[in-house]
Design an enzyme around this catalytic site. Structure first.
Site, PDB file in Angstrom:
ATOM      1  CD  GLU A  34     -38.788 -76.198  68.968  1.00 24.83           C
ATOM      2  OE1 GLU A  34     -38.689 -77.323  68.428  1.00 24.83           O
ATOM      3  OE2 GLU A  34     -39.728 -75.415  68.758  1.00 24.83           O
ATOM      4  N   GLY A  39     -37.133 -71.562  65.981  1.00 28.55           N
ATOM      5  CA  GLY A  39     -37.455 -70.808  64.778  1.00 28.55           C
ATOM      6  C   GLY A  39     -38.500 -71.462  63.900  1.00 28.55           C
ATOM      7  N   GLY A  40     -38.757 -72.751  64.115  1.00 28.66           N
ATOM      8  CA  GLY A  40     -39.801 -73.422  63.363  1.00 28.66           C
ATOM      9  C   GLY A  40     -39.482 -73.622  61.893  1.00 28.66           C
ATOM     10  CB  THR A  41     -41.710 -74.540  59.068  1.00 28.70           C
ATOM     11  OG1 THR A  41     -42.219 -75.729  59.685  1.00 28.70           O
ATOM     12  CG2 THR A  41     -41.583 -74.764  57.571  1.00 28.70           C
ATOM     13  CB  CYS A  42     -40.365 -69.408  58.847  1.00 27.37           C
ATOM     14  SG  CYS A  42     -39.742 -67.925  58.016  1.00 27.37           S
ATOM     15  CG  HIS A 440     -41.815 -43.491  35.524  1.00 27.50           C
ATOM     16  ND1 HIS A 440     -42.259 -44.562  34.790  1.00 27.50           N
ATOM     17  CD2 HIS A 440     -40.747 -42.983  34.856  1.00 27.50           C
ATOM     18  CE1 HIS A 440     -41.515 -44.679  33.713  1.00 27.50           C
ATOM     19  NE2 HIS A 440     -40.582 -43.739  33.723  1.00 27.50           N
TER      20      HIS A 440
END
Length: 458
Positions: A34, A39-42, A440
């Protein structure tokens, strides 16, 4: 002499760390590389920090409407520094969680540097050379910056850099009327900024049906967001009051003067500096790595997962890429990219939940259609919450009774759409839902009703 691994994973986004976990659990040695943020973009610039900001904007908006609910409040002010601090905690906690998991993973060696191919089996990481039996690319994508006239002469934000904003913009001009741009438009409007959205096309989020995009425009304009469409000649210049954005629309002033500019004009894959040519890996004209139904590239031992392969720009599709690869390689369970049903959400308020085809796409398919719609004003849960904007729409193949697609634009739409999606994956007819008894009061309870009110498409 290079160090050898059973597997090399480049990128710690959504797919990479989970695959590392499965591979190491299977007894394989793994190198994970890395170059920037775990963690990347998210985790860092996408889902988690932006949805934390959306949550703050929703709370602020609801507080301003307090009198509607019987709450006595004074003027609601926004502490933008605290909004951003909350966002920052969310993303830092998530990032550190991913990093700690990987660095504590048995049989996983983590490298924090840029990776480039030296050959189909060798990766250079700084001064070090490593090799692998299998290589998995999970390098993601980044904001695209179009070559607008004058764009290099002014300051601008992308969806990544705006995450580090320290002051609330007085007037934020957003270029791009699609998913990223609209989420930022509404949240910053609720924080107190004046907002203008400039879109080159004739309507917002052109990927959606006209009734969806028109309703979303009405929702945003009701909150005071200015929308400029048909902007055929977008350009920029410095101005004494900030930045001048040229529009050239058929109506309205030819320029919009803003204090800040956000470019929300799409993405480009992070594949141009991997040395893919040295590995012989093919990319398409836009730079996305070409893969087959099992996410293999043209080089059999090299795979591409996540946004860099062009088969989905979402966290959930990236994670599904991991699931496909792990199932095929480790579980003797054949899974394919083409098994996936398109599904996503737009996180304005109210959100849009989408599954399968749009009505426009279904009509183009030539099928005989049944369509059902219901306004959110007829959904008890929405009425009780005082959130009645939007509508539900479902599309069915009249001959096979197959559910082709659905749009739920309304409170809880991002959650309610899942029950339709599950029936689509089960390949069951729409009558499976019409016979279901839902709880409901919920938004989901109206899904059997809307399927029960289908009419032939005209």
């Amino acid at each position: 002499m290079s160090k050898h691994f059973d597997a090399i994973i480049i990128g710690a986004g959504q797919a990479g760390p989970s695959l590392a976990g499965r591979l190491t659990a299977a007894g394989k040695s793994v190198a994970l590389v890395e170059r920037k943020l775990f963690g990347g973009t998210c985790v860092n610039t996408g889902c988690m920090p932006t949805k934390a900001m959306v949550a703050s904007a929703y709370a602020i908006h609801t507080a301003r409407r307090g009198a509607e609910y019987g709450m006595a409040v004074g003027a609601v002010s926004v502490d933008f520094a605290r909004v951003m601090a909350r966002k920052e905690k969310v993303r830092l906690d998530a990032r550190s969680g991913v990093e700690s998991w990987l660095k504590g993973m048995k049989n996983c060696t983590v490298f924090e540097a840029h990776a480039r191919f030296e050959s189909p089996t060798e990766i250079r990481i700084g001064e070090e050379l490593i090799s692998g039996e299998q290589i998995f690319l999970n390098t993601g994508a980044r904001a695209a910056v179009p070559d607008f006239s004058g764009v290099d002469e002014v300051s601008y934000f992308t969806n990544s850099s705006i995450m580090d904003l320290t002051e609330l913009p007085e007037h934020l001009v957003i270029i791009g009327g699609s998913y990223i741009g609209l989420e930022f438009a509404q949240m910053f409007r609720r924080f107190g900024s004046k907002i203008t959205v400039i879109e080159k096309g004739p309507r917002l989020i052109a990927r959606e049906d006209p009734d969806v995009s028109d309703t979303i425009r009405a929702i945003l304009e009701e909150e005071g967001i200015h929308v400029r469409l048909n902007a055929e000649c977008i350009r920029f210049a410095k101005h004494e009051d900030g930045i001048a954005a040229g529009v050239d629309c058929t109506s309205g002033p030819p320029e919009v003067i803003g204090s800040h500019v956000l470019l929300a004009t799409g993405r480009r894959p992070n594949t141009d500096d991997l040395g893919l040519d040295k590995a012989g890996v093919k990319t398409d004209a836009r730079g996305y790595i070409e893969v087959d139904d099992f996410l293999r590239t043209n080089v059999p031992h090299i795979f591409a997962m996540g946004e860099c392969n062009g088969h989905g720009a979402f966290t959930h599709t990236a994670y599904n890429d991991f699931e496909i690869v792990a199932a095929d390689l480790l579980d003797n369970d054949t899974r394919r990219v083409t098994d996936r049903i398109l599904a996503y959400a737009l996180y304005i308020d109210p959100p849009l939940g989408r599954a399968g085809m749009t009505e426009t796409e279904a009509r183009k398919s030539g099928r005989k259609l049944l369509i059902g719609t219901r306004p959110m004003t007829r959904v008890g849960r929405a009425v009780e919450k005082g959130e009645t904007q939007g509508f539900m729409k479902v599309i069915v193949d009249a001959d096979t009774k197959e559910i082709l697609g659905a749009s739920i634009l309304g409170t809880g739409g991002d959650e309610a759409i899942q029950s339709i999606l599950d029936v689509m994956y089960a390949k069951r007819p729409y009558t499976t839902i019409t016979r279901a008894v839902h709880i409901h009061p919920t938004v989901s309870e109206l899904i059997p009703t809307v399927f029960g009110d289908l009419s032939p498409a005209t």
